[in-house]
Design a protein around this motif. Structure first.
Motif, mmCIF file in Angstrom:
data_model
loop_
_atom_site.group_PDB
_atom_site.id
_atom_site.type_symbol
_atom_site.label_atom_id
_atom_site.label_comp_id
_atom_site.label_asym_id
_atom_site.label_seq_id
_atom_site.Cartn_x
_atom_site.Cartn_y
_atom_site.Cartn_z
ATOM 1 N N SER A 47 8.942 5.761 5.044
ATOM 2 C CA SER A 47 8.864 6.926 4.158
ATOM 3 C C SER A 47 9.915 6.829 3.059
ATOM 4 C CB SER A 47 9.045 8.220 4.951
ATOM 5 O OG SER A 47 10.335 8.268 5.497
ATOM 6 N N ARG A 72 4.966 1.246 7.948
ATOM 7 C CA ARG A 72 5.124 2.162 6.817
ATOM 8 C C ARG A 72 6.494 2.816 6.875
ATOM 9 N NH1 ARG A 72 0.901 7.012 5.892
ATOM 10 N NH2 ARG A 72 -0.494 5.225 5.813
ATOM 11 N N THR A 97 -2.194 0.562 -4.610
ATOM 12 C CA THR A 97 -1.875 -0.786 -4.146
ATOM 13 C C THR A 97 -1.146 -1.520 -5.264
ATOM 14 O OG1 THR A 97 -3.993 -1.725 -4.857
ATOM 15 C CG2 THR A 97 -3.839 -0.930 -2.582
ATOM 16 N N THR A 102 0.874 -1.168 0.000
ATOM 17 C CA THR A 102 0.000 0.000 0.000
ATOM 18 C C THR A 102 0.910 1.217 0.000
ATOM 19 O OG1 THR A 102 -1.638 -1.201 1.289
ATOM 20 C CG2 THR A 102 -1.879 1.187 1.179
ATOM 21 N N ILE A 103 0.766 2.041 -1.019
ATOM 22 C CA ILE A 103 1.644 3.195 -1.214
ATOM 23 C C ILE A 103 0.787 4.462 -1.171
ATOM 24 C CG2 ILE A 103 3.278 4.295 -2.808
ATOM 25 C CD1 ILE A 103 3.502 1.363 -4.069
ATOM 26 N N TRP A 104 1.259 5.449 -0.424
ATOM 27 C CA TRP A 104 0.551 6.729 -0.351
ATOM 28 C C TRP A 104 1.421 7.795 -1.001
ATOM 29 C CZ3 TRP A 104 -4.368 6.998 1.226
ATOM 30 C CH2 TRP A 104 -4.866 5.912 1.926
ATOM 31 N N THR A 105 0.860 8.535 -1.952
ATOM 32 C CA THR A 105 1.608 9.611 -2.599
ATOM 33 C C THR A 105 1.567 10.861 -1.729
ATOM 34 O OG1 THR A 105 -0.274 10.551 -3.815
ATOM 35 C CG2 THR A 105 0.927 8.710 -4.868
ATOM 36 N N ARG A 106 2.410 11.833 -2.071
ATOM 37 C CA ARG A 106 2.405 13.115 -1.336
ATOM 38 C C ARG A 106 1.044 13.780 -1.360
ATOM 39 N NH1 ARG A 106 7.615 15.294 -3.845
ATOM 40 N NH2 ARG A 106 9.101 14.395 -2.422
ATOM 41 N N GLY A 139 -1.789 12.338 -1.228
ATOM 42 C CA GLY A 139 -2.787 11.571 -0.501
ATOM 43 C C GLY A 139 -3.490 10.501 -1.314
ATOM 44 N N VAL A 140 -2.978 10.181 -2.479
ATOM 45 C CA VAL A 140 -3.569 9.132 -3.311
ATOM 46 C C VAL A 140 -3.025 7.781 -2.851
ATOM 47 C CG1 VAL A 140 -3.750 8.209 -5.654
ATOM 48 C CG2 VAL A 140 -3.828 10.685 -5.270
ATOM 49 N N MET A 141 -3.925 6.813 -2.666
ATOM 50 C CA MET A 141 -3.509 5.481 -2.268
ATOM 51 C C MET A 141 -3.323 4.615 -3.511
ATOM 52 S SD MET A 141 -5.290 2.589 0.162
ATOM 53 C CE MET A 141 -6.480 2.050 -1.030
#
Length: 133
Positions: free
Chosen positions: A122, A120, A21, A11-15, A17-19
């Protein structure tokens, strides 16, 4: 690849705030299989495999699954190399830079660290050098 349990789910979150997978199965015994689907709020987009031959034998309709990434991406590699050579002849820079490769490696390193830590991690590549602006 030894040492990794399959399948893996990231699960990756962009700067912004978009998730995102990403599912990975490294040790697929049946061949090299690449799939991609982007699901958005207004629709989806998928990569469709492009097998060259479909066979029907003994009541089964099927297509071969390649066994390595080189054959799978041969056309893409040829087109990429051709574009690079053409850009070099005209002294133009196109495509990803060394910085892009570095950032990809920093992200991959954070992913592997997350596998070990279970939390998680960074991704911080630092400031982009002016050379790449």
């Amino acid at each position: 690849m030894d040492g990794f349990r399959d399948p893996q789910l990231a699960t990756i979150w962009t700067r912004d705030g978009v998730m995102v997978t990403a599912e990975v199965f490294v040790n697929a015994g049946y061949g090299y299989d690449v799939r991609c689907e982007v699901v958005g709020s207004r629709g989806t987009s998928s990569l469709v495999p492009t097998p060259s031959v479909s066979t029907r034998i003994a009541g089964v309709d099927g297509v071969p699954v390649r066994d390595d990434f080189v054959a799978h991406f041969a056309d893409a590699y040829r087109i990429e190399l051709s574009a690079w050579a053409e850009a070099a002849l005209t002294r133009q820079v196109e495509g990803p830079s060394a910085w892009d490769g570095y950032v990809a490696n920093v992200a991959a390193e954070a992913g592997v660290a997350s596998l070990a830590s279970g939390v998680r991690e960074s991704v911080d590549p630092g400031d982009r050098p002016a050379l790449y602006a």
